[in-house]
Design a protein around this motif. Structure first.
Motif, PDB file in Angstrom:
ATOM      1  N   LEU A  38      36.160  45.999  46.966  1.00 33.75           N
ATOM      2  CA  LEU A  38      36.265  44.674  46.343  1.00 33.75           C
ATOM      3  C   LEU A  38      36.021  44.737  44.835  1.00 33.75           C
ATOM      4  CD1 LEU A  38      34.466  42.771  49.211  1.00 33.75           C
ATOM      5  CD2 LEU A  38      36.820  42.324  48.474  1.00 33.75           C
ATOM      6  N   ASN A  39      35.044  45.517  44.438  1.00 31.10           N
ATOM      7  CA  ASN A  39      34.768  45.643  43.000  1.00 31.10           C
ATOM      8  C   ASN A  39      35.902  46.343  42.252  1.00 31.10           C
ATOM      9  OD1 ASN A  39      32.310  44.276  42.448  1.00 31.10           O
ATOM     10  ND2 ASN A  39      31.211  45.879  43.558  1.00 31.10           N
ATOM     11  N   TRP A  47      38.995  46.394  43.135  1.00 31.21           N
ATOM     12  CA  TRP A  47      40.134  45.466  43.157  1.00 31.21           C
ATOM     13  C   TRP A  47      39.985  44.429  42.049  1.00 31.21           C
ATOM     14  CZ3 TRP A  47      41.373  41.855  47.919  1.00 31.21           C
ATOM     15  CH2 TRP A  47      42.682  41.392  47.812  1.00 31.21           C
ATOM     16  N   LYS A  48      38.775  43.947  41.926  1.00 27.18           N
ATOM     17  CA  LYS A  48      38.483  42.934  40.911  1.00 27.18           C
ATOM     18  C   LYS A  48      38.727  43.489  39.500  1.00 27.18           C
ATOM     19  CE  LYS A  48      34.607  40.420  39.631  1.00 27.18           C
ATOM     20  NZ  LYS A  48      33.240  39.952  39.885  1.00 27.18           N
ATOM     21  N   LEU A 101      42.483  34.954  43.161  1.00 22.76           N
ATOM     22  CA  LEU A 101      42.110  36.082  44.004  1.00 22.76           C
ATOM     23  C   LEU A 101      40.757  36.646  43.587  1.00 22.76           C
ATOM     24  CD1 LEU A 101      43.142  37.665  46.371  1.00 22.76           C
ATOM     25  CD2 LEU A 101      44.536  39.035  44.838  1.00 22.76           C
ATOM     26  N   ILE A 102      40.544  36.706  42.297  1.00 24.25           N
ATOM     27  CA  ILE A 102      39.250  37.194  41.792  1.00 24.25           C
ATOM     28  C   ILE A 102      38.121  36.289  42.294  1.00 24.25           C
ATOM     29  CG2 ILE A 102      37.841  37.459  39.704  1.00 24.25           C
ATOM     30  CD1 ILE A 102      40.288  38.617  38.309  1.00 24.25           C
ATOM     31  N   LYS A 142      38.160  34.580  44.988  1.00 26.83           N
ATOM     32  CA  LYS A 142      38.024  34.843  46.420  1.00 26.83           C
ATOM     33  C   LYS A 142      37.209  36.124  46.634  1.00 26.83           C
ATOM     34  CE  LYS A 142      41.020  34.608  50.457  1.00 26.83           C
ATOM     35  NZ  LYS A 142      42.411  34.796  50.925  1.00 26.83           N
ATOM     36  N   ILE A 143      37.494  37.105  45.814  1.00 20.73           N
ATOM     37  CA  ILE A 143      36.755  38.369  45.911  1.00 20.73           C
ATOM     38  C   ILE A 143      35.271  38.132  45.613  1.00 20.73           C
ATOM     39  CG2 ILE A 143      36.461  40.668  44.900  1.00 20.73           C
ATOM     40  CD1 ILE A 143      39.532  40.658  44.414  1.00 20.73           C
ATOM     41  N   ASP A 144      35.021  37.332  44.597  1.00 22.53           N
ATOM     42  CA  ASP A 144      33.627  37.006  44.259  1.00 22.53           C
ATOM     43  C   ASP A 144      32.930  36.330  45.434  1.00 22.53           C
ATOM     44  OD1 ASP A 144      33.499  38.072  41.733  1.00 22.53           O
ATOM     45  OD2 ASP A 144      34.148  36.237  40.731  1.00 22.53           O
ATOM     46  N   THR A 183      33.689  36.681  48.529  1.00 23.01           N
ATOM     47  CA  THR A 183      33.501  37.687  49.566  1.00 23.01           C
ATOM     48  C   THR A 183      32.272  38.545  49.277  1.00 23.01           C
ATOM     49  OG1 THR A 183      35.902  37.746  49.825  1.00 23.01           O
ATOM     50  CG2 THR A 183      34.664  39.529  50.849  1.00 23.01           C
ATOM     51  N   TYR A 241      29.234  38.727  55.912  1.00 26.30           N
ATOM     52  CA  TYR A 241      30.545  39.359  55.822  1.00 26.30           C
ATOM     53  C   TYR A 241      30.959  39.974  57.151  1.00 26.30           C
ATOM     54  CZ  TYR A 241      34.340  42.287  54.046  1.00 26.30           C
ATOM     55  OH  TYR A 241      35.548  42.874  53.825  1.00 26.30           O
ATOM     56  N   THR A 258      39.281  40.352  52.085  1.00 26.44           N
ATOM     57  CA  THR A 258      38.761  39.016  51.796  1.00 26.44           C
ATOM     58  C   THR A 258      38.912  38.066  52.990  1.00 26.44           C
ATOM     59  OG1 THR A 258      40.877  38.415  50.819  1.00 26.44           O
ATOM     60  CG2 THR A 258      39.149  39.128  49.302  1.00 26.44           C
TER      61      THR A 258
END
Ligand SMILES: [Zn+2]
Length: 193
Positions: A86-87, A89-90, A137-138, A140-142, A144, A153, A173
């Motif tokens: 996730l990190n 990806w962000k 999306l960012i 959403k990632i945050d 998650t 999670y 996510t």
């Protein structure tokens, strides 16, 4: 007693006054400096876009994870894996956005021709929509990552069941299990009708 000035004398005095005023010559010709004509950028700078690998379903491909036998669901090493995914990806998304902004600033100055500009602007509109999606999306990632911090999670938001390792590896996510997601999509389609 001062003698009264004669009319003639007054006239002479007046004339002297006028003459006495020095006339400063006005600067007449301003030096015309030839402006150098800077050539407009003509060739479009082609910026190579990195291609993010996608799998057959059009999703971004994440690093795989091979769980050990008898590994418990959402154990430390799984969590660690997802946090990293996730990190990363962000970061990737953020640098995409930064690159677009500087790219667009370049382009804005590059085109003077209105036709070029028009097509350029529609390109940019598309670009901006993409970036907007990435920004969401960012977020959403945050969200998650926050869920991971809260130990929520990997479990469905609706039914509380395990979302499953494979589904999460494809969609890190995901907040719904596949059953709830499917039901959700059916409902959405019905609403759209
Ligand atoms: Zn569910």
């Amino acid at each position: 007693m001062a003698q009264k000035k004669s009319l003639m004398q007054k006239a002479i005095d007046a004339a002297k006054k006028v003459v006495a005023k020095p006339i400063t010559p006005k600067k007449v010709a301003k030096k015309v400096v030839a402006k150098p004509i800077t050539p407009k950028k003509v060739a479009k700078k082609v910026v190579a876009k990195p291609i993010t690998p996608k799998n057959s379903r059009g999703l971004k491909k994440f690093n795989s994870y091979k769980p050990k036998a008898n590994e418990s669901y959402m154990n430390k090493s799984q969590i660690k894996h997802f946090v990293k995914i996730l990190n990363d990806w962000k970061l990737e998304l953020s640098s995409d956005i930064d690159r677009t902004v500087s790219h667009m600033q370049d382009e804005l100055t590059a085109y003077a021709d209105p036709n070029d500009r028009a097509s350029q602007e529609s390109d940019m509109a598309l670009e901006l929509r993409n970036r907007d999606r990435e920004r969401k999306l960012i977020k959403k990632i945050d969200g998650t990552l926050l869920n991971i911090g809260n130990d929520e999670y990997g479990y469905c938001n609706v039914c509380g069941e395990e979302i499953g390792l494979n589904r999460l590896l494809a969609r890190p996510t995901a907040t719904l299990c596949i059953d709830c997601k499917t039901l959700d999509e059916i409902r959405e389609k019905q609403m759209a009708k």
